[in-house]
Design an enzyme around this catalytic site. Structure first.
Site, PDB file in Angstrom:
ATOM      1  N   LYS A 120     -30.373  21.472   2.167  1.00 55.93           N
ATOM      2  CA  LYS A 120     -29.141  20.667   2.243  1.00 55.93           C
ATOM      3  C   LYS A 120     -28.122  21.129   1.209  1.00 55.93           C
ATOM      4  O   LYS A 120     -26.919  20.995   1.428  1.00 55.93           O
ATOM      5  CB  LYS A 120     -29.448  19.172   2.078  1.00 55.93           C
ATOM      6  CG  LYS A 120     -30.344  18.619   3.176  1.00 55.93           C
ATOM      7  CD  LYS A 120     -29.706  17.542   4.020  1.00 55.93           C
ATOM      8  CE  LYS A 120     -30.422  17.440   5.343  1.00 55.93           C
ATOM      9  NZ  LYS A 120     -30.341  16.211   6.066  1.00 55.93           N
ATOM     10  N   LYS A 202     -35.637  23.866  13.312  1.00 58.41           N
ATOM     11  CA  LYS A 202     -35.933  22.480  13.682  1.00 58.41           C
ATOM     12  C   LYS A 202     -34.744  21.850  14.433  1.00 58.41           C
ATOM     13  O   LYS A 202     -33.592  22.065  14.051  1.00 58.41           O
ATOM     14  CB  LYS A 202     -36.191  21.709  12.378  1.00 58.41           C
ATOM     15  CG  LYS A 202     -36.472  20.237  12.519  1.00 58.41           C
ATOM     16  CD  LYS A 202     -36.648  19.580  11.149  1.00 58.41           C
ATOM     17  CE  LYS A 202     -35.352  18.990  10.647  1.00 58.41           C
ATOM     18  NZ  LYS A 202     -35.332  17.540  10.473  1.00 58.41           N
ATOM     19  N   LYS A 205     -30.431  16.201  13.978  1.00 55.28           N
ATOM     20  CA  LYS A 205     -29.326  15.404  14.494  1.00 55.28           C
ATOM     21  C   LYS A 205     -27.998  15.711  13.807  1.00 55.28           C
ATOM     22  O   LYS A 205     -26.944  15.315  14.289  1.00 55.28           O
ATOM     23  CB  LYS A 205     -29.663  13.908  14.410  1.00 55.28           C
ATOM     24  CG  LYS A 205     -29.822  13.350  13.001  1.00 55.28           C
ATOM     25  CD  LYS A 205     -29.946  11.831  13.052  1.00 55.28           C
ATOM     26  CE  LYS A 205     -31.288  11.342  12.551  1.00 55.28           C
ATOM     27  NZ  LYS A 205     -31.456  11.459  11.103  1.00 55.28           N
TER      28      LYS A 205
HETATM   29  P1  ATP Z   1     -30.713  15.171   9.462  1.00 56.75           P
HETATM   30  O1  ATP Z   1     -30.300  16.269  10.393  1.00 56.75           O
HETATM   31  O2  ATP Z   1     -29.636  14.165   9.212  1.00 56.75           O
HETATM   32  O3  ATP Z   1     -31.406  15.651   8.238  1.00 56.75           O
HETATM   33  P2  ATP Z   1     -33.052  14.721  11.077  1.00 56.75           P
HETATM   34  O4  ATP Z   1     -32.726  14.869  12.534  1.00 56.75           O
HETATM   35  O5  ATP Z   1     -33.794  15.807  10.422  1.00 56.75           O
HETATM   36  O6  ATP Z   1     -31.754  14.332  10.271  1.00 56.75           O
HETATM   37  P3  ATP Z   1     -34.352  12.454   9.831  1.00 56.75           P
HETATM   38  O7  ATP Z   1     -33.667  11.140   9.773  1.00 56.75           O
HETATM   39  O8  ATP Z   1     -34.334  13.273   8.606  1.00 56.75           O
HETATM   40  O9  ATP Z   1     -33.818  13.356  11.015  1.00 56.75           O
HETATM   41  O10 ATP Z   1     -35.824  12.260  10.331  1.00 56.75           O
HETATM   42  C1  ATP Z   1     -36.357  11.111  10.912  1.00 56.75           C
HETATM   43  C2  ATP Z   1     -37.779  11.377  11.334  1.00 56.75           C
HETATM   44  O11 ATP Z   1     -37.816  12.300  12.406  1.00 56.75           O
HETATM   45  C3  ATP Z   1     -38.623  12.021  10.219  1.00 56.75           C
HETATM   46  O12 ATP Z   1     -39.937  11.520  10.289  1.00 56.75           O
HETATM   47  C4  ATP Z   1     -38.601  13.476  10.552  1.00 56.75           C
HETATM   48  O13 ATP Z   1     -39.704  14.168  10.052  1.00 56.75           O
HETATM   49  C5  ATP Z   1     -38.640  13.415  12.068  1.00 56.75           C
HETATM   50  N1  ATP Z   1     -38.040  14.606  12.664  1.00 56.75           N
HETATM   51  C6  ATP Z   1     -36.746  14.993  12.523  1.00 56.75           C
HETATM   52  N2  ATP Z   1     -36.513  16.099  13.222  1.00 56.75           N
HETATM   53  C7  ATP Z   1     -37.686  16.439  13.824  1.00 56.75           C
HETATM   54  C8  ATP Z   1     -38.092  17.504  14.679  1.00 56.75           C
HETATM   55  N3  ATP Z   1     -37.228  18.431  15.056  1.00 56.75           N
HETATM   56  N4  ATP Z   1     -39.376  17.557  15.095  1.00 56.75           N
HETATM   57  C9  ATP Z   1     -40.274  16.607  14.706  1.00 56.75           C
HETATM   58  N5  ATP Z   1     -39.943  15.567  13.900  1.00 56.75           N
HETATM   59  C10 ATP Z   1     -38.683  15.477  13.454  1.00 56.75           C
END
Ligand code: ATP
Ligand code: LTN
Length: 337
Positions: A120, A202, A205
């Site tokens: 980040k 990965k 969002k």
């Molecule tokens: P950001 O992009 O804002 O960092 P993010 O999409 O990575 O957000 P988080 O809010 O950080 O989402 O994650 C929420 C939950 O979803 C966490 O348990 C995280 O490990 C899981 N998660 C997020 N992205 C994935 C993915 N691509 N595959 C599996 N699990 C995920």
């Protein structure tokens, strides 16, 4: 698992959170959310981690909207708000209060090794703030306040659960058994759902719209995004994440949503091409998300009902959190009446 074995008569506590930092993705759903309803016989708390989202600049009106939306998604995904405590992190001041204390038990060195911080910091080089650095301490506070046994998350959060355990063990070794040591719950097959456009990364969002499917995407958007999903040029449907990351990601999504083993998913497509694979994934995703979206629409249109649920649940969470916080304040020597 050792501390679960010690508590066999006691109900387990399960805690997790998701940041309302963008549209909730299929990665969030498959990696985390979907697993939240597996713990019927535990006391479960699921928060909208709104304080965490402030580590990256947010539009205030959007953040408010996305927080309510995430609450409705939790319920629409099958979490009964009378059985599970679904609430907003910022409504329970104990999270920020414990985070201050735990900051004083966390080393700069261990925080600077966190891969999420490094990623980040690169992504937001103009805003490497102290909150981004201490993000894992707030997350540890979320978990430890409730004497959590299990933390269902995606693979990217494993390191954060580990630092949480380290902080808790450090605190316990100084002050006695104050915190339960939590275990992560990360099913291997779904730990990392990949981006549709760059399948070695990965799905996230906060990346551009076309790289992910959102839980609230309409069937036409789902179809269009999956049609464009990156595959490869050898044309063979085979699970091989290293050499065929795009195809393997689609197969993972298919097998999970259709509740098939990987072998079954692959053999159901034998002799067919990538077009058929994408069509099968599209149908499975739409079939999974449509009923969720229908429930979501009903929940989000009842603002009063949603707010009263959030208020009630924040009170339940605050009551539980206070018990741990009071104990911590006492142990470290803060003066109390
Ligand atoms: P950001 O992009 O804002 O960092 P993010 O999409 O990575 O957000 P988080 O809010 O950080 O989402 O994650 C929420 C939950 O979803 C966490 O348990 C995280 O490990 C899981 N998660 C997020 N992205 C994935 C993915 N691509 N595959 C599996 N699990 C995920
Ligand atoms: N940091 C998590 C979200 C989160 C969380 C938590 C997860 C905040 N607090 C407590 C599990 C337990 C993320 O997915 N980025």
């Amino acid at each position: 698992m050792e501390n679960q074995a010690n508590n066999t008569e006691k109900r387990k506590v399960v805690f997790s959170g998701i940041q309302p930092s963008g549209n909730i993705t299929l990665g969030n759903y498959i990696g985390a959310l979907r697993n939240f309803s597996l713990f019927d016989d535990a006391d479960c708390l699921y928060c909208m981690a709104d304080l965490h989202t402030l580590t990256v600049r947010q539009n205030p009106a959007d953040l408010r909207k996305r927080t309510a939306s995430l609450a409705a998604i939790y319920v629409a995904c099958g979490l009964d708000p009378d059985k599970n405590i679904i609430y907003c992190q910022s409504h329970v001041p104990a999270h920020a209060e414990l985070a201050w204390i735990l900051n004083c038990f966390t080393y700069m060195g261990e925080l600077s090794r966190m891969t999420q911080f490094k990623d980040k910091s690169q992504k937001h080089a103009d805003n490497i703030n102290a909150g981004l650095f201490t993000y894992p301490v707030l997350m540890a506070s979320d978990i430890l306040l409730y004497q959590t046994n299990l933390v269902p998350v995606g693979g990217d959060q494993k390191q954060h659960v580990e630092i949480c355990r380290d902080i808790a063990q450090r605190f316990n070794s100084l002050y006695g058994d104050v915190f339960t040591i939590p275990d992560p719950y990360i099913p291997k097959a779904t730990a990392k759902i990949m981006s549709l456009s760059e399948p070695t990364k990965k799905m996230s969002k906060s990346d551009p719209e076309d790289t992910f499917i959102a839980v609230l995407d309409k069937p036409d958007d789902i179809r269009r995004k999956l049609k464009r999903a990156v595959t490869d040029s050898d044309g063979e449907i085979r699970y091989d994440p290293e050499n065929k990351p795009g195809v393997s990601n689609l197969l993972t999504i298919l097998s999970v949503l259709k509740k098939q083993s990987m072998e079954e998913a692959v053999s159901s497509l034998s002799g067919l091409g990538y077009g058929a694979l994408k069509e099968a994934v599209t149908e499975a995703v739409i079939a999974e998300l449509s009923p969720i979206q229908e429930r979501y629409n009903a929940i989000i249109s009842d603002k009063e009902g949603l707010n009263s649920m959030l208020k009630r649940n924040a009170e339940r969470a605050q009551y539980l959190a206070q018990k741990t916080l009071r104990k911590v304040y006492k142990k470290v020597g803060l003066y109390q009446f």
